[in-house]
Scaffold this active site. Structure first.
Site, PDB file in Angstrom:
ATOM      1  N   LYS A 190      14.615 138.614  28.045  1.00 35.99           N
ATOM      2  CA  LYS A 190      15.657 139.604  27.741  1.00 35.99           C
ATOM      3  C   LYS A 190      16.742 138.932  26.924  1.00 35.99           C
ATOM      4  CE  LYS A 190      18.647 143.106  29.888  1.00 35.99           C
ATOM      5  NZ  LYS A 190      19.087 143.758  31.149  1.00 35.99           N
ATOM      6  N   SER A 241      18.746 148.818  31.594  1.00 35.19           N
ATOM      7  CA  SER A 241      18.947 148.206  30.292  1.00 35.19           C
ATOM      8  C   SER A 241      17.830 147.247  29.863  1.00 35.19           C
ATOM      9  CB  SER A 241      20.275 147.453  30.282  1.00 35.19           C
ATOM     10  OG  SER A 241      20.209 146.344  31.165  1.00 35.19           O
ATOM     11  N   SER A 255      18.874 148.009  36.291  1.00 41.45           N
ATOM     12  CA  SER A 255      18.336 147.687  34.970  1.00 41.45           C
ATOM     13  C   SER A 255      16.998 146.949  34.948  1.00 41.45           C
ATOM     14  CB  SER A 255      19.355 146.882  34.166  1.00 41.45           C
ATOM     15  OG  SER A 255      20.379 147.719  33.706  1.00 41.45           O
TER      16      SER A 255
END
Lengths: 485, 95
Positions: free
Chosen positions: A76, A152, A176
């Site tokens: 990420k 997210s 997320s």
């Protein structure tokens, strides 16, 4: 090869049936071909990945490999990685090549020997539930490219779902990891707060942020968590506990397991098709020897309001560092220093990030602090106490991860409050600091549905066990989206 | 409660984010929607409840006061918008 588990990949690498370089090239080829449409990665750097793969092959050849050496992973873009563009999904960091590694990156690359394939797309500064707030464009859900992957950690979820990576890292401040895992048919785990180091993980809401693994199975999550977790002196909230093998109890039978069903998670507000899949999963657990018990989380309806005070308050403080002086974006034209700050931040941040900074600045400002910030912290205590009371009667709490399957791109983007309600079942877990997982449990109109498992503090091993036994009895987690051969 | 346009501009300045008049209007609508959601908290009686700032009830760890980092100024300043002679450059603040 792309459907193999981490254990199988490790065996193939150890047995020299494939090299890390070949495996890395296989994924890089898929990324080059499929990512332009899915948009799961912000940055790929094939030469850097291939160099890491060669080093992993050398390590394996020398007999110095660990259980995950040579296996590719998607990172990420919230994790700082030395020499990699690290944007956090924002224009503000659109030019930021990190001069250092996050602890998670260091542990995965240098200690475990995993090979980073690239940096995955995400909602800007992890603020969002659809990946639509990214400066680098929305990510498409591999199951239906007119829909969102969740957020997210939507890029990480889409990357693993589309088989552009075998596993990925994510972070979870209000859901997320779990919500995108649910929307993309993945298994994702948010550990107990403090288990995974936050050093070098760009801060959103420091008392809630926690990194964790995203994968196609609980077993893969356990193996990746083994490599991610551990005490880190560089994170002041890292917990100093003995190392744990999160895969040790995977096979334990579930006889006598007490599953708590919070009545608040089984009321109105959830898509009936999602609820039907969750109910079917409960029936499966009963076949596996579990007993269900109704529990109550009476303050759970206050979790979204309390979160939207606490998280923005912490964010407004954390994001004050983006001032155009030391790193990142600086507005091209400005007058005074104050003007430089104001223009840099106006141009560098997107709309959702600005909204949250403004809420945070307001609730922390003189005269409002007690009514908002302290009140939210008191409600946070009530929510944590509810969980403590529930865990007196059950071992694991179970319910839906998200009230609906993946929604259409653009459908909720105009209304922040509608978007916030996507996380209605996940946020309480962050406020309490508990571990939570999402695992695939069926489909609603062709779209994946996630089952949420919540454990008591440090019950990651138990959660993974409960998830793994279900995955041995069911096939949902093995399903792959079509059209991505 | 609802925020006035003036309050939106005031907190935007507190946060050092320039907001145009048009943006302020849109932002005002969004913020008021969010505050309406937050308002649900106000009905709860929390007298006597200890505020919870953090998930784990632990105190701040201390470490020996020793130098642990090496000098990486050049690497850190390489990503800065503007530097000179090892210093970060900003507009003049003192005439």
């Amino acid at each position: 090869m792309i459907e193999k588990s981490l254990k199988e990949l490790a065996q193939a690498l150890a047995g020299k049936r494939i090299s890390s370089l070949e495996l890395t090239d296989l994924y890089l080829e898929r990324i080059a071909r499929l990512n332009p449409d899915i948009n799961a990665f912000i940055t790929v750097d094939p030469e850097k990945s291939r160099a890491a793969a060669r080093a992993a092959d050398a390590r394996l050849a020398a007999g110095q490999g660990g259980p995950l050496t040579g296996i590719p992973v998607a990172q990420k873009d919230i994790f700082c990685a030395e020499g990699w563009l690290t944007t956090c999904g924002s224009k503000m960091l659109g030019n930021f090549v990190s001069p250092y590694d996050a602890t998670v990156i260091r542990k995965l690359e240098q200690e475990a020997g995993l090979v980073s394939l690239g940096k995955t797309n995400m909602d800007e500064f992890a603020m969002g539930s659809s990946n639509e707030t990214s400066y680098f464009g929305p990510v498409k859900n591999p199951w239906d490219r007119s829909r969102v992957p969740g957020g997210s950690s939507g890029g990480s979820a889409a990357a693993v779902a589309a088989r552009l990576a075998p596993v990925a890292t994510g972070t979870d401040t209000g859901g997320s990891i779990r919500q995108p895992a649910a929307l993309c048919n993945l298994t994702g785990l948010k550990p107990t707060y403090g288990v995974v180091s936050r050093y070098g993980m760009i801060a959103f809401a420091s008392s809630l942020d926690q990194g964790g693994p995203m994968a196609r199975s609980a077993e893969d999550c356990a193996l990746l968590l083994n490599a991610m977790a551990g005490f880190d002196a560089q994170d002041s909230t890292s917990l100093d506990r003995p190392a744990e093998d999160y895969a040790a109890d995977l096979e334990k039978p579930l006889d006598g397991l007490r599953l708590g069903l919070p009545k608040e998670f089984f009321g109105e507000g959830c898509d009936p098709a999602v609820m039907a899949a969750v109910r079917a999963a409960i029936a499966e657990y009963e076949k596996l020897g579990a007993k269900t018990v109704e529990v109550s989380l009476p303050n759970s309806h206050l979790s979204v309001p309390a979160y939207y005070v606490i998280a923005p308050a912490e964010a407004s403080s954390n994001l004050s560092r983006f001032d155009g002086v030391r790193y990142g974006y600086r507005a091209p034209d400005y007058g005074s220093l104050d003007d430089m700050y104001c223009k840099t931040r106006a141009q560098g941040f997107g709309a959702e990030v600005k909204r949250r900074i403004l809420i945070g600045a307001y609730v922390l400002s003189h005269g409002y602090y007690d009514a908002y910030y302290l009140q939210a912290q008191r409600i946070r205590r009530l929510i944590a106490d509810d969980f403590a009371a529930a865990f007196k009667h059950c071992d694991v709490i179970l319910g839906p991860t998200s009230p609906s399957p993946a929604f259409k791109l653009g459908e909720r983007a105009a209304d922040p409050v509608q978007m916030y309600l996507s996380d209605i079942y996940t946020i309480a877990v962050n406020l309490a600091g508990l571990p939570g997982m999402s695992i695939p449990c069926g489909f609603a109109a062709g779209l994946p549905v996630g089952l949420q498992l919540i454990g008591d503090y440090f019950a990651e091993g138990r959660l993974l066990n409960v998830a793994h036994r279900y995955q041995q009895a069911t096939e949902w987690h093995r399903r792959a989206p079509e059209g991505l051969a | 409660m609802s925020l006035t346009l003036e309050q939106v501009q005031r907190i935007a300045h507190l946060a050092r984010i320039e907001v145009s008049a048009d943006e302020a209007q849109v932002t005002q609508g969004h913020l008021n929607g969010i505050f309406q959601l937050i308002e649900a908290m106000q009905a709860v009686d929390t007298r006597g409840v200890e505020p919870m700032a953090h998930a784990q009830d632990v105190s701040q760890r201390l470490r020996p006061d020793e130098v642990s980092e090496t000098d990486r100024r050049a690497a850190f300043q390489a990503v800065a918008p503007e530097t000179e002679a090892g210093l970060y450059l900003v507009p003049k603040v003192i005439e």
